[in-house]
Scaffold this active site. Sequence first.
Site, PDB file in Angstrom:
ATOM      1  N   ASP A  32      35.111  37.502  40.770  1.00 12.69           N
ATOM      2  CA  ASP A  32      35.561  38.340  39.665  1.00 12.69           C
ATOM      3  C   ASP A  32      37.045  38.623  39.826  1.00 12.69           C
ATOM      4  O   ASP A  32      37.494  39.042  40.907  1.00 12.69           O
ATOM      5  CB  ASP A  32      34.813  39.682  39.640  1.00 12.69           C
ATOM      6  CG  ASP A  32      33.435  39.577  38.996  1.00 12.69           C
ATOM      7  OD1 ASP A  32      33.000  38.455  38.707  1.00 12.69           O
ATOM      8  OD2 ASP A  32      32.802  40.626  38.803  1.00 12.69           O
ATOM      9  N   ASP A  51      28.112  44.759  42.496  1.00  7.80           N
ATOM     10  CA  ASP A  51      26.994  43.999  41.942  1.00  7.80           C
ATOM     11  C   ASP A  51      26.535  42.818  42.780  1.00  7.80           C
ATOM     12  O   ASP A  51      25.555  42.168  42.438  1.00  7.80           O
ATOM     13  CB  ASP A  51      27.356  43.501  40.541  1.00  7.80           C
ATOM     14  CG  ASP A  51      27.603  44.658  39.582  1.00  7.80           C
ATOM     15  OD1 ASP A  51      26.950  45.706  39.748  1.00  7.80           O
ATOM     16  OD2 ASP A  51      28.448  44.509  38.681  1.00  7.80           O
ATOM     17  N   ARG A  67      30.196  30.247  33.074  1.00 10.39           N
ATOM     18  CA  ARG A  67      31.373  30.972  33.574  1.00 10.39           C
ATOM     19  C   ARG A  67      32.143  30.176  34.627  1.00 10.39           C
ATOM     20  O   ARG A  67      32.263  30.569  35.776  1.00 10.39           O
ATOM     21  CB  ARG A  67      30.983  32.342  34.152  1.00 10.39           C
ATOM     22  CG  ARG A  67      30.331  33.258  33.129  1.00 10.39           C
ATOM     23  CD  ARG A  67      30.164  34.660  33.674  1.00 10.39           C
ATOM     24  NE  ARG A  67      29.560  35.549  32.674  1.00 10.39           N
ATOM     25  CZ  ARG A  67      29.401  36.851  32.834  1.00 10.39           C
ATOM     26  NH1 ARG A  67      29.790  37.430  33.966  1.00 10.39           N
ATOM     27  NH2 ARG A  67      28.849  37.584  31.886  1.00 10.39           N
ATOM     28  N   ASP A  89      25.183  38.399  41.888  1.00  9.05           N
ATOM     29  CA  ASP A  89      25.819  38.507  40.575  1.00  9.05           C
ATOM     30  C   ASP A  89      26.648  37.260  40.303  1.00  9.05           C
ATOM     31  O   ASP A  89      26.158  36.285  39.777  1.00  9.05           O
ATOM     32  CB  ASP A  89      26.654  39.784  40.499  1.00  9.05           C
ATOM     33  CG  ASP A  89      27.185  40.034  39.093  1.00  9.05           C
ATOM     34  OD1 ASP A  89      26.451  39.771  38.126  1.00  9.05           O
ATOM     35  OD2 ASP A  89      28.338  40.482  38.957  1.00  9.05           O
TER      36      ASP A  89
END
Length: 394
Positions: free
Chosen positions: A221, A193, A273, A217
């Site tokens: 992650d 992504d 986030r 994105d």
Amino acid sequence: MALQGITKIAFLWRFALALVIVMLFTPNATLAKRSTKMAAGLNVNVIDRCWRWNPNWRSNRQQLATCSVGFAGKMTNNIGRGLIQYVVTDSSDNPLNPKPGTLRYGATMIGGKKWITFQRSMNIKLEKPLLISSFTTIDGRGAEVHIAGNACLMIYKENNIIIHGLRIHHCKPQAPSSVMGPGSKIMAVGQVDGDAIRLVTASKVWLDHNTLYKCSDGLLDVTRGSTEITISNNWFRYQDKVMLLGHDDGYMRDKNMKVTLMYNHFGPNCNQRMPRIRYGYAHVVNNLYQGWMQYAIGGSMTPSVKSQANLFIAPKSGNKEVTWRKSSEGKTGSWKFFSVDDVFENGASFVQSNAGGTKPGYSREQDFAVVDARYVRSLTKSSGALRCTPRSKC
């Protein structure tokens, strides 16, 4: 009258001399003040204190592996007998047939322990995601290394990896493809992504002193059962979705995830986030939050988050609450979101769930002293990739 004229001239000369002295020494005083602030931050930063005082760090780069703390623990598996020193001399990239001297060649074609450095500053545009093999250290100190403009980094089912001192930005989505992977094997990679660094079923990974921003994105992650991760001294900025811990609400293996976030600088212009966590445990400690738009720390699926001695500076307008929860049918009773010794500025607030919650449970080699949140500005002053000149300390 002549005597008065001589006296006046002497006075003017003394005034001019004093002015010159002030002009000469004021910059040094300012520099000394800055050096004092940097030294104060370095003194309380347990990771940097371990190696940055050493003026000969270039000839003893592997000292870095003994400095990590948090859930990754010490990275001493990355050094010692059999270690290969590899220098990146070529900024080009061939995803299927890497050339010697390129970053991909060192990260995938060389087996065992390897310590990767860079001959000079360079911009690397990866044609496809770079899969990093176990027992790899990528050490960008002493060069300004940008990985930007296309594909970026992935750690897939690998362990014992250090990524230090890189500038990773403007990462873009990638269609499914094949690339050279660890062990010199061609591997299929699905759709990605556009994250700066993606961890998939990875363990014992330390990400330190990197600068990450403006990716399609997210910036980081940590997913699909990844655990024993320390994320320290990084600078995350100019990003909507910054960091995701946990794959999705249906991936229960992330219950075992343990992540330490320490000494990081979030902002400016980060939206949400920082991190967003599912299922697992995150110890968020001694970080600087330079505002947010939606929220700073959030999650779903009853995660545990210990927020300790962070500095939260709320935005001038909009949402000033640090936390966000995506609850299941309105139930957050088993959540553990708690704040210990955090400092809140500009009206920032933190809504706790089950205050007191779970402790990190660090082992002896993982444990570290938490710094008073009043010193977080100084502590995080050097977050991000460091500028290490040939004749000076980092």
